[in-house]
Design an enzyme around this catalytic site. Structure first.
Site, PDB file in Angstrom:
ATOM      1  N   HIS A  95       0.823  -1.207   0.000  1.00 45.21           N
ATOM      2  CA  HIS A  95       0.000   0.000   0.000  1.00 45.21           C
ATOM      3  C   HIS A  95       0.859   1.259   0.000  1.00 45.21           C
ATOM      4  CE1 HIS A  95      -2.714   3.147   1.460  1.00 45.21           C
ATOM      5  NE2 HIS A  95      -3.725   2.373   1.099  1.00 45.21           N
ATOM      6  N   ARG A  96       1.816   1.336   0.908  1.00 47.63           N
ATOM      7  CA  ARG A  96       2.815   2.403   1.017  1.00 47.63           C
ATOM      8  C   ARG A  96       2.279   3.740   1.528  1.00 47.63           C
ATOM      9  NH1 ARG A  96       6.872   2.925  -3.879  1.00 47.63           N
ATOM     10  NH2 ARG A  96       5.005   3.482  -5.053  1.00 47.63           N
ATOM     11  N   ASP A  97       1.025   3.790   1.959  1.00 46.90           N
ATOM     12  CA  ASP A  97       0.522   5.041   2.537  1.00 46.90           C
ATOM     13  C   ASP A  97      -0.553   4.753   3.584  1.00 46.90           C
ATOM     14  OD1 ASP A  97       0.530   7.795   2.836  1.00 46.90           O
ATOM     15  OD2 ASP A  97      -0.966   8.134   1.264  1.00 46.90           O
ATOM     16  N   ILE A  98      -0.235   3.801   4.473  1.00 47.10           N
ATOM     17  CA  ILE A  98      -1.151   3.489   5.570  1.00 47.10           C
ATOM     18  C   ILE A  98      -1.084   4.631   6.584  1.00 47.10           C
ATOM     19  CG2 ILE A  98      -1.654   1.895   7.462  1.00 47.10           C
ATOM     20  CD1 ILE A  98      -2.244   0.670   4.768  1.00 47.10           C
ATOM     21  N   ASN A 120      -6.485   7.250   5.570  1.00 50.94           N
ATOM     22  CA  ASN A 120      -6.811   6.168   4.637  1.00 50.94           C
ATOM     23  C   ASN A 120      -7.449   4.959   5.322  1.00 50.94           C
ATOM     24  OD1 ASN A 120      -5.879   7.630   2.465  1.00 50.94           O
ATOM     25  ND2 ASN A 120      -3.810   6.796   2.582  1.00 50.94           N
TER      26      ASN A 120
END
Length: 203
Positions: free
Chosen positions: A41-44, A48
């Site tokens: 995912h890289r943007d937890i 979000n």
């Protein structure tokens, strides 16, 4: 409609550990599903993480959204681009050499934040925050010993560590804090006061 974690807090829907363990379990399950499919995912981050409604968790579910930074990972390669939000970015992402375990770090930051009412790493600006993250020094004040379970602290200590020692999503799901039937401390009132204090500091 869906509602973000922060929106729940704004109207007074704070989390004690019993509720929070279920929230983290559902987020981790979503992350594990992505990782099993080769997606990072890289943007937890809280923005979000959403709920289907503002009610109790008994008839609610958690959704992970916004895959704008999502990346399909070749199991034989590592990722070498820095993306994500400063407060939640993993130290190895700063070095541009990482795997999907960066998502577990970010989730560990969220867990710490929701228990303590403040992020574990925060500086006067993004650069100072990244420096603190790189040092990976997690601090627990006296409130942790009085109001937060040892199981929660143990889980965080296995999430906010260097990548090779960090839990996988499956490890998180198997941890006693997620898995074990127990009496959790009633610490939502403490979290509410801390979160409101952090909001004042942030404004």
């Amino acid at each position: 409609s869906i509602y973000k974690i922060e929106e729940r807090m704004t109207i007074g829907k704070y989390f004690d550990e019993k509720v929070l363990s279920e929230v983290i379990r559902q987020i981790t399950s979503a992350i594990k599903y992505c990782h099993d499919k080769g997606i990072c995912h890289r943007d937890i981050k809280p923005e979000n993480i959403c709920f289907l409604n503002l009610g109790d968790m008994d008839n609610n579910s958690v959704k992970v959204i916004d895959f704008g930074f999502g990346k399909i990972i070749d199991s034989q390669k590592r990722i070498n681009s820095q993306v994500g939000s400063a407060l939640y970015i993993a130290p190895e992402v700063i070095k541009k050499n990482y795997t999907n375990k960066c998502d577990i770090w970010s989730l560990g930051v969220i867990l710490y934040f929701l228990l303590a009412g403040k992020p574990p790493f925060i500086g006067s600006n993004d650069s100072q925050t990244l420096i603190k993250i790189s040092k990976m020094k997690v601090e627990f004040d006296e409130e942790w010993n009085k109001n937060i379970s040892k199981e929660a602290k143990d889980l965080i200590e296995h999430m906010l560590v260097k990548e090779e020692e960090r839990y996988s999503a499956e490890d998180v799901l198997n941890h006693p804090w997620i898995n074990k039937e127990k009496i959790f401390p009633k610490n939502s009132e403490v979290n509410e006061k801390k979160f409101k204090l952090y909001q004042k500091m942030d404004n």
